[in-house]
Design an enzyme around this catalytic site. Structure first.
Site, mmCIF file in Angstrom:
data_model
loop_
_atom_site.group_PDB
_atom_site.id
_atom_site.type_symbol
_atom_site.label_atom_id
_atom_site.label_comp_id
_atom_site.label_asym_id
_atom_site.label_seq_id
_atom_site.Cartn_x
_atom_site.Cartn_y
_atom_site.Cartn_z
ATOM 1 N N ASN A 10 0.856 -1.183 0.000
ATOM 2 C CA ASN A 10 0.000 0.000 0.000
ATOM 3 C C ASN A 10 0.892 1.233 0.000
ATOM 4 O O ASN A 10 1.493 1.570 1.016
ATOM 5 C CB ASN A 10 -0.908 -0.018 1.241
ATOM 6 C CG ASN A 10 -1.757 1.233 1.358
ATOM 7 O OD1 ASN A 10 -1.898 1.997 0.407
ATOM 8 N ND2 ASN A 10 -2.324 1.442 2.533
ATOM 9 N N TRP A 11 0.980 1.900 -1.144
ATOM 10 C CA TRP A 11 1.844 3.075 -1.251
ATOM 11 C C TRP A 11 1.253 4.308 -0.589
ATOM 12 O O TRP A 11 1.934 5.316 -0.439
ATOM 13 C CB TRP A 11 2.144 3.361 -2.724
ATOM 14 C CG TRP A 11 3.173 2.447 -3.316
ATOM 15 C CD1 TRP A 11 3.706 1.336 -2.745
ATOM 16 C CD2 TRP A 11 3.800 2.576 -4.600
ATOM 17 N NE1 TRP A 11 4.618 0.750 -3.588
ATOM 18 C CE2 TRP A 11 4.698 1.487 -4.733
ATOM 19 C CE3 TRP A 11 3.674 3.478 -5.655
ATOM 20 C CZ2 TRP A 11 5.479 1.301 -5.879
ATOM 21 C CZ3 TRP A 11 4.457 3.295 -6.789
ATOM 22 C CH2 TRP A 11 5.346 2.222 -6.894
ATOM 23 N N LYS A 12 -0.016 4.246 -0.218
ATOM 24 C CA LYS A 12 -0.688 5.383 0.408
ATOM 25 C C LYS A 12 -0.510 6.629 -0.485
ATOM 26 O O LYS A 12 -0.532 6.499 -1.708
ATOM 27 C CB LYS A 12 -0.181 5.592 1.838
ATOM 28 C CG LYS A 12 -0.301 4.308 2.681
ATOM 29 C CD LYS A 12 0.011 4.509 4.129
ATOM 30 C CE LYS A 12 -0.121 3.188 4.883
ATOM 31 N NZ LYS A 12 0.074 3.351 6.337
ATOM 32 N N HIS A 91 -9.326 0.793 5.475
ATOM 33 C CA HIS A 91 -8.039 0.973 6.143
ATOM 34 C C HIS A 91 -8.225 1.916 7.328
ATOM 35 O O HIS A 91 -9.077 2.805 7.305
ATOM 36 C CB HIS A 91 -7.015 1.549 5.159
ATOM 37 C CG HIS A 91 -5.613 1.530 5.674
ATOM 38 N ND1 HIS A 91 -5.133 2.491 6.544
ATOM 39 C CD2 HIS A 91 -4.587 0.677 5.451
ATOM 40 C CE1 HIS A 91 -3.862 2.222 6.820
ATOM 41 N NE2 HIS A 91 -3.511 1.117 6.184
ATOM 42 N N GLU A 93 -6.700 4.378 8.314
ATOM 43 C CA GLU A 93 -6.574 5.799 7.996
ATOM 44 C C GLU A 93 -7.852 6.335 7.355
ATOM 45 O O GLU A 93 -8.210 7.500 7.554
ATOM 46 C CB GLU A 93 -5.366 6.008 7.078
ATOM 47 C CG GLU A 93 -4.057 5.753 7.796
ATOM 48 C CD GLU A 93 -2.897 5.382 6.898
ATOM 49 O OE1 GLU A 93 -1.823 5.068 7.444
ATOM 50 O OE2 GLU A 93 -3.064 5.411 5.661
ATOM 51 N N GLU A 161 -4.786 -5.132 10.792
ATOM 52 C CA GLU A 161 -3.765 -4.124 11.028
ATOM 53 C C GLU A 161 -4.020 -3.438 12.367
ATOM 54 O O GLU A 161 -4.869 -2.544 12.461
ATOM 55 C CB GLU A 161 -3.792 -3.072 9.914
ATOM 56 C CG GLU A 161 -3.392 -3.598 8.555
ATOM 57 C CD GLU A 161 -3.085 -2.453 7.598
ATOM 58 O OE1 GLU A 161 -1.978 -2.430 7.060
ATOM 59 O OE2 GLU A 161 -3.953 -1.588 7.410
ATOM 60 N N GLY A 167 3.088 2.021 11.082
ATOM 61 C CA GLY A 167 4.039 3.110 10.932
ATOM 62 C C GLY A 167 4.747 3.527 12.200
ATOM 63 O O GLY A 167 5.450 4.538 12.220
ATOM 64 N N SER A 205 3.936 -2.495 10.471
ATOM 65 C CA SER A 205 5.401 -2.496 10.593
ATOM 66 C C SER A 205 6.017 -3.828 10.183
ATOM 67 O O SER A 205 6.931 -4.340 10.836
ATOM 68 C CB SER A 205 5.824 -2.131 12.029
ATOM 69 O OG SER A 205 5.397 -0.823 12.362
ATOM 70 N N GLY A 226 3.030 -1.205 4.227
ATOM 71 C CA GLY A 226 2.992 0.215 3.927
ATOM 72 C C GLY A 226 4.299 0.715 3.359
ATOM 73 O O GLY A 226 4.679 0.393 2.234
ATOM 74 N N GLY A 227 5.032 1.495 4.144
ATOM 75 C CA GLY A 227 6.240 2.153 3.670
ATOM 76 C C GLY A 227 7.287 1.216 3.089
ATOM 77 O O GLY A 227 8.013 1.587 2.160
#
Length: 245
Positions: A10-12, A91, A93, A161, A167, A205, A226-227
């Site tokens: 997920n590049w967000k 998600h 967010e 999640e 994160g 993470s 994610g990242g």
């Protein structure tokens, strides 16, 4: 049949056309992998990523309606038309920043199914809920409220999640992850005829250093990353660990 293994990135709200060069660096490893590999970039990058033909491509959200006066929104049918195969829904967010409820997520998942997309439905507890001992109660309620009628192992993936781990660098213990995934599997098996085959992803993470340990946990069929999915150097070790699990 065992659930499909899936490594989903997920590049967000990150990345541009130059970032797509990272996909070229993944090509050899991804094409040789037995697990499915998915990248969900910002919507504007979906067609360009699809054109590369290296990974499966998904959206990060969709509207519950197929079309209409919804300025700034994207329908599931539009994502499908652009070549996407999956869409992330619910998600944390989106639930926090856009106040999305289980009802909203369920409506979006229904729209995704109708458009022929696989809905990746996200669930997770906050730190306060974890500390209060409410994790399993929260997860069960989100699952019951967010998964629509007609869900199957072919059109639905569930991603756990823990909000407090996304994160932050914090990761639940293997026992905590195992407890939640076992509950998800039991609830899905009780509700859906093929609930034992629904892929269950863990997110929060996940990185190359802890991926193998996480994928060894029962009922963890992959990860929503994610990242660490933004670069080949960070994402490929996760794919490799899943492939070996």
């Amino acid at each position: 049949m065992a659930p499909r293994k899936l490594a989903a990135g997920n590049w967000k709200m990150n990345g541009d056309l130059a970032t797509l060069a990272q996909i070229n660096a993944m090509a050899g490893a991804v094409r040789g992998a037995s697990c499915d590999v998915l990248i969900c970039p910002p919507a504007l990058l979906v067609p360009a990523l699809v054109a590369k033909g290296v990974v499966r491509v998904g959206g990060q959200d969709c509207h519950a309606e197929a079309s209409g006066a919804h300025t700034g929104d994207i329908s599931a049918a539009m994502l499908r038309d652009a070549g996407a195969t999956h869409v992330i829904l619910g998600h944390s967010e989106r639930r926090a920043d856009h106040h999305e409820t289980d009802d909203v997520v369920r409506a979006k998942a229904r729209a995704a199914h109708q458009a022929g997309l696989v809905a990746i439905i996200c669930l997770g507890e906050t730190g306060d809920q974890r500390d209060a001992g409410q994790t399993l109660e929260v997860i069960a309620a989100q699952l019951a409220g967010s998964v629509p009628e007609g869900a199957t192992a072919a059109n639905t993936v569930i991603a756990y999640e823990p909000v407090w781990a996304i994160g932050t660098g914090r990761t639940p213990t293997t026992g905590q992850i195992a407890e939640v995934h076992a509950r998800l599997r039991a609830d899905l098996s009780a509700r859906l005829p093929d609930g034992a085959e629904v892929s269950l992803l863990y997110g929060g993470s996940v990185k190359g250093a802890n991926a193998a340990e996480i994928f060894a946990i029962p009922h963890v069929d992959g990860a929503l990353v994610g990242g660490a999915s933004l670069t080949a150097g960070d994402f490929l070790p996760i794919v490799t660990a899943l492939d070996a699990a």
